[in-house]
Write an enzyme that holds these catalytic residues in place. Structure first.
Site, PDB file in Angstrom:
ATOM      1  N   THR A 290       0.836  -1.194   0.000  1.00 19.03           N
ATOM      2  CA  THR A 290       0.000   0.000   0.000  1.00 19.03           C
ATOM      3  C   THR A 290       0.874   1.247   0.000  1.00 19.03           C
ATOM      4  OG1 THR A 290      -0.093   0.329   2.406  1.00 19.03           O
ATOM      5  CG2 THR A 290      -1.604  -1.303   1.462  1.00 19.03           C
TER       6      THR A 290
ATOM      7  N   LYS B  51       7.012   2.917   1.642  1.00 16.29           N
ATOM      8  CA  LYS B  51       8.127   3.634   2.273  1.00 16.29           C
ATOM      9  C   LYS B  51       7.733   4.360   3.552  1.00 16.29           C
ATOM     10  CE  LYS B  51       8.768   5.300  -1.941  1.00 16.29           C
ATOM     11  NZ  LYS B  51       8.472   4.145  -2.793  1.00 16.29           N
TER      12      LYS B  51
ATOM     13  N   GLU C  89      13.810  -3.961   0.856  1.00 12.11           N
ATOM     14  CA  GLU C  89      14.606  -3.699  -0.348  1.00 12.11           C
ATOM     15  C   GLU C  89      13.813  -2.921  -1.381  1.00 12.11           C
ATOM     16  OE1 GLU C  89      17.734  -3.236  -1.902  1.00 12.11           O
ATOM     17  OE2 GLU C  89      18.189  -5.262  -1.189  1.00 12.11           O
TER      18      GLU C  89
ATOM     19  N   LEU D 275      16.118  -3.589  -7.630  1.00 12.26           N
ATOM     20  CA  LEU D 275      17.578  -3.480  -7.619  1.00 12.26           C
ATOM     21  C   LEU D 275      18.134  -3.779  -6.223  1.00 12.26           C
ATOM     22  CD1 LEU D 275      18.049  -0.181  -9.692  1.00 12.26           C
ATOM     23  CD2 LEU D 275      18.294  -2.544 -10.488  1.00 12.26           C
TER      24      LEU D 275
ATOM     25  N   GLY E  58       2.162   3.085 -15.210  1.00  9.30           N
ATOM     26  CA  GLY E  58       2.336   2.567 -13.855  1.00  9.30           C
ATOM     27  C   GLY E  58       3.663   2.925 -13.227  1.00  9.30           C
TER      28      GLY E  58
ATOM     29  N   GLU F 120       3.631   6.983  -8.375  1.00  4.44           N
ATOM     30  CA  GLU F 120       2.854   6.603  -7.207  1.00  4.44           C
ATOM     31  C   GLU F 120       1.369   6.809  -7.543  1.00  4.44           C
ATOM     32  OE1 GLU F 120       4.046   5.500  -4.017  1.00  4.44           O
ATOM     33  OE2 GLU F 120       5.794   5.198  -5.291  1.00  4.44           O
TER      34      GLU F 120
ATOM     35  N   LYS G 275      13.338   7.777   0.124  1.00  2.00           N
ATOM     36  CA  LYS G 275      14.343   6.776  -0.245  1.00  2.00           C
ATOM     37  C   LYS G 275      15.724   7.171   0.282  1.00  2.00           C
ATOM     38  CE  LYS G 275      12.043   5.262  -4.510  1.00  2.00           C
ATOM     39  NZ  LYS G 275      12.172   5.081  -5.980  1.00  2.00           N
TER      40      LYS G 275
END
Length: 859
Positions: free
Chosen positions: A583, A607, A638, A645, A696, A699, A714
């Protein structure tokens, strides 16, 4: 004072009454959620006994806060933390008696704290014991309230009224005769279940004493012996007694059964089993002790009893070894007294150890040469100097005549001990141990074998300790049999683009993962979804879970979800569960701490939780895992930074290998990289944004990308892995385009064309200079790599030379650049797709499968 145990017949207990004593440690009662689990365990114990006695420790961490209260000059912080925590627990339990008791105790604690000497060094041992007592005294009314909420008639009991001790504050000796009589009378006269304070006693004149750190175990044993209990249960946060330290030996396993003697040897030589004096009362009455796990109550744990009562060895790897376990004391010093004057002289050992006793030196291990030319012992390093002075003084006359050398101290050593009753039946054990250590190039400084033949101990260099433990464990136990892999129960929250891909991938791994729940925007479905949907051709379209959601789904219920996880984690059989958060909602991340406390693994593409303010009540607690940092518990994140990545794993590897991070920079947004690539190719900014949304790459609300907030999160996550404890407010953020924060999403789309002019102007300016534009994130650390020296965090549109790696990206590629001490001149670069549902779902699956591999074996 009589320290001998009364004979079994002297306890006035009704023979027909079967007692069981349950002791719960601090981690078991750390908060009301854990207390609810304790209540369920206590209810189950009634099926195995007529009467139950419960002993509790202070709430997890409360004793350390009380130590801070005593040892610090700034006492208000510890006092405030204790008050806040216990009041919150009382409020959550909604029990008037508990609330009243807690408030009275907190008032007493505050008055006591203010009366303490300003200088912590002036605090007496008696005052310290009284301070420590508040932890258990505050815990007892809260646990009793939790039991009452579950229908159990529970009352509180202060063991200071029952256990009479000496006035040796800090580690008082128990008067067994007086204590047993009072315990038996109090418990047999009470109709209610008594929740009692562990750790505490009092002198004959009523002064508070403690039984030593870990003394709550001893309290349980004293109650068990006084009541002639059928069994004493010690509930902790581990699956019984392990045969080695799991932090050293990856394949350490739980020991099914131990004798009283074996567990005392393990405890003496460093195993964190239980408080060693606990065994004495239980052994005298032949009462079994069982070590159990509150977080895994269905696991049988470890049974400790007399050697003649042990069950037959389980058919596993432990039955082939003469040892029950391998343990170690990390830091000791070796004292050696030598010289020809010791040969054939009687009383030498008596004088040697008498001198050590005079300075209260704790002797851990004794070794004497067969020629009697020398005698040595291992002692705690902080006592080595005083011990050396005492022994040198005792043998001063022999030293003056040159017949005895001065005592030699060898620091930085460790004791490694192999313990097991099977050694008695196996000749050549000492030679075997030497052979194993020799093959691993580990030098033995001293060796000792107890007269009971239950252990063999060696002294090695401290740097060889872990290698010695692993070598002995590997040789004596081998690899444990590989258990059948049981699928990890997975609940997926968020079924948009990434979540839908994760659902497909989860159901493509039936041997390792079991889809057990789906949380959509409005409804949730918690069931064995795989059993219903795997028969369909496409389990993630309308023929599978969507139809099931329509038929059986319920309105989203965060509290119900947590309760469901708790029930699943504590039921017999499969216990491993994971929440996958796909979500962009804070309502899910607010559940993280509760789930982590319950032992639930979390894999996040979201995040918000990992980048949340660390001071919030619902925030995750970060911990050090060596040189790197990560959220507590089993937590995979991750996908929050690099999608698929390996960004976080690479950063961890750099830190754990000892490298120093000087700078982290790059293009962290595949969305913004795609936008700028489109603009450089001739598209307008508004056209590029619409194309990215349709593909896509953004966000759900594109403004999260365009504002730079997503990139800032991030960058903050990477900084936190490095040990930075800042917040999102510490990141200097420049949005890609001007944004009206008050506008609706509809207004944003309608006015998007107004962004074209600003981007075009910046691009023309860069092009005229032969440069290019990139949306760059950067964390600049001090040149010494120390995060404590400060770090500059910034995010924004930057004009860079066209040759810069950030300007060479195409499409939705991300770029992560690590400049470190080792990669100073030529930074380490990770480049690849950083956006898109499939690659992000792949990043989620990498973490999820790693957790399944760790948690899906055994249990």
């Amino acid at each position: 004072m009589n320290n001998d145990l009364p004979t079994p017949g002297s306890a006035p207990n009704t023979p027909a009454t079967t007692w069981r004593v349950l002791k719960f440690g601090g981690t078991s009662v750390r908060d009301p959620g854990r207390m609810a689990t304790v209540a369920e365990i206590v209810k189950g114990a009634h099926e195995r006994a007529d009467r139950i006695a419960v002993v509790v420790s202070a709430l997890g961490g409360a004793t350390d806060q009380l130590v801070e209260l005593v040892e610090s000059r700034a006492r208000e912080h510890a006092l405030s933390e204790l008050e806040l925590r216990h009041r919150a627990a009382a409020l959550s339990l909604s029990d008037l008696a508990a609330t009243t008791a807690v408030e009275e105790l907190l008032a007493q604690l505050q008055a006591f704290a203010h009366a303490l000497p300003d200088d912590p060094a002036a605090v007496t041992l008696e005052q310290r014991d009284l301070a420590m007592s508040f932890g258990e005294r505050l815990s007892v009314p809260l646990v009793a309230a939790a039991l009452r909420r579950h229908g159990i008639d529970a009352a509180t009991c202060d063991t200071r009224d029952l256990i009479t001790t000496s006035d040796r504050f800090g580690s008082a000796e128990v008067d067994h005769d007086a204590s047993f009589k009072k315990i038996s009378e109090r418990f047999n006269q009470s109709a209610a279940l008594l929740v009692t304070t562990g750790f505490l006693g009092s002198t004959v004149d009523g002064r508070t004493t403690t039984l030593g750190r870990g003394g709550s175990d001893l309290t349980a044993a004293l109650l068990g012996a006084a009541l002639n209990a059928a069994e004493i249960e010690i509930w902790t946060d581990v699956d019984g007694v392990l045969n080695a330290d799991p932090r050293v030996v990856d394949d350490a396993f739980s020991i099914p059964n131990l004798s009283y003697e074996e567990v005392m040897e393990l405890a003496h030589f460093g195993a964190e089993v239980l408080y060693p004096p606990t065994v004495t009362p239980a052994r005298a009455r032949k009462i079994p002790i069982r070590i159990l796990n509150t977080l895994n109550p269905s696991f049988e744990g470890t049974l400790i009893c007399s050697a003649s009562s042990l069950r037959e060895p389980a058919q596993d790897s432990s039955c082939t070894s003469p040892f029950a376990g391998i343990t170690a004391i990390a830091d000791v010093s070796l004292l050696t007294l030598g010289g020809s004057g010791l040969l054939g002289v009687t009383g030498t050992a008596h004088r040697f150890f008498g001198a050590l006793a005079n300075v209260n030196c704790n002797v851990i291990l004794i070794s004497q040469a067969s020629s009697e030319h020398s005698i040595c012992c291992a002692v705690p390093p902080e006592q080595a100097q005083s011990a050396r002075v005492a022994v040198d003084l005792e043998f001063a006359a022999e030293r003056a005549r040159g017949r005895v050398q001065a005592v030699r101290i060898e620091p930085s050593l460790s004791v490694v001990a192999a313990v097991g009753a099977g050694m008695r039946e196996r000749p050549g054990i000492a030679g075997l141990v030497f052979s194993i250590l020799g093959e691993n190039r580990i030098n033995v400084r001293a060796i000792a074998q107890g007269s009971s033949e239950l252990n063999i101990s060696v002294v090695v260099r401290a740097g060889d300790r872990e290698a010695a433990v692993r070598a002995l464990h590997r040789a004596m136990f081998g690899a444990p049999p590989a258990p059948a892999t049981i699928p990890l129960n997975v609940v997926v929250a968020g079924v948009g683009g990434v979540g839908a891909e994760v659902l497909k991938m989860v159901q493509g791994q039936p041997e390792r993962l079991r889809l057990s729940g789906i949380i959509a925007s409005q409804h949730q479905l918690l069931a064995d979804i795989d059993a219903v949907t795997t028969a369909t051709d496409a389990p993630t379209d309308s023929g599978g879970w969507r139809a099931l959601m329509k038929e059986q789904g319920e309105a989203n219920d965060p509290e119900g979800l947590v309760a469901w996880f708790h029930e699943r984690a504590n039921k017999p059989g499969r216990t491993a569960c994971a929440l996958v958060d796909c979500t962009a909602s804070s309502s899910v991340t607010e559940l993280y701490p509760q789930l982590v406390d319950a032992g639930i693994a979390i894999v996040a593409a979201n995040k918000l939780g990992v980048a949340a303010d660390l001071s919030a009540d619902t925030s995750l607690q970060w911990r050090s895992t060596g040189r790197a940092h990560e959220p507590a518990g089993q937590f995979g994140f991750e996908a929050t930074v690099g999608a698929g990545l390996p960004v976080i794993s690479t950063l961890r590897s750099l830190l754990e290998s000892g490298d120093r991070i000087l700078e982290i920079s790059g293009v962290f947004s595949g969305t913004l990289g795609f936008l700028l690539d489109q603009v450089r190719s001739g598209a307008s900014a508004s056209e590029a944004i619409k194309t990215a949304y349709d593909n896509g790459f953004t966000e759900p609300d594109p403004r999260d990308d365009l504002s730079g907030t997503d990139v800032a999160r991030k960058l903050l996550i990477l900084a936190r892995v490095c040990g930075v404890s800042g917040s999102i407010d510490d990141v200097a953020v420049e949005p890609l385009i001007p944004l009206d924060a008050a506008a609706s999403i509809e207004d944003f789309w309608q006015t998007l064309d107004s962004a074209n002019e600003a981007i075009d102007a910046r691009l023309r300016s860069a092009t005229d200079s032969g440069d290019s534009l990139a949306y760059l994130a950067r964390a600049q650390f001090a040149e010494d790599g120390e995060v404590t020296a400060g770090v500059e965090l910034s995010v924004g549109l930057r004009q860079l030379p066209s040759s810069h790696p950030a300007c060479q990206l195409r499409g939705s590629d991300n770029l992560f650049l690590f400049r470190t001490e080792r990669y100073r001149e030529q930074p380490l670069i990770i480049r690849g797709p950083g956006a898109g549902t499939t690659v992000t779902a792949a990043g989620v699956m990498t973490d999820l499968l790693a957790i399944a591999a760790h948690a899906g074996e055994g249990s």
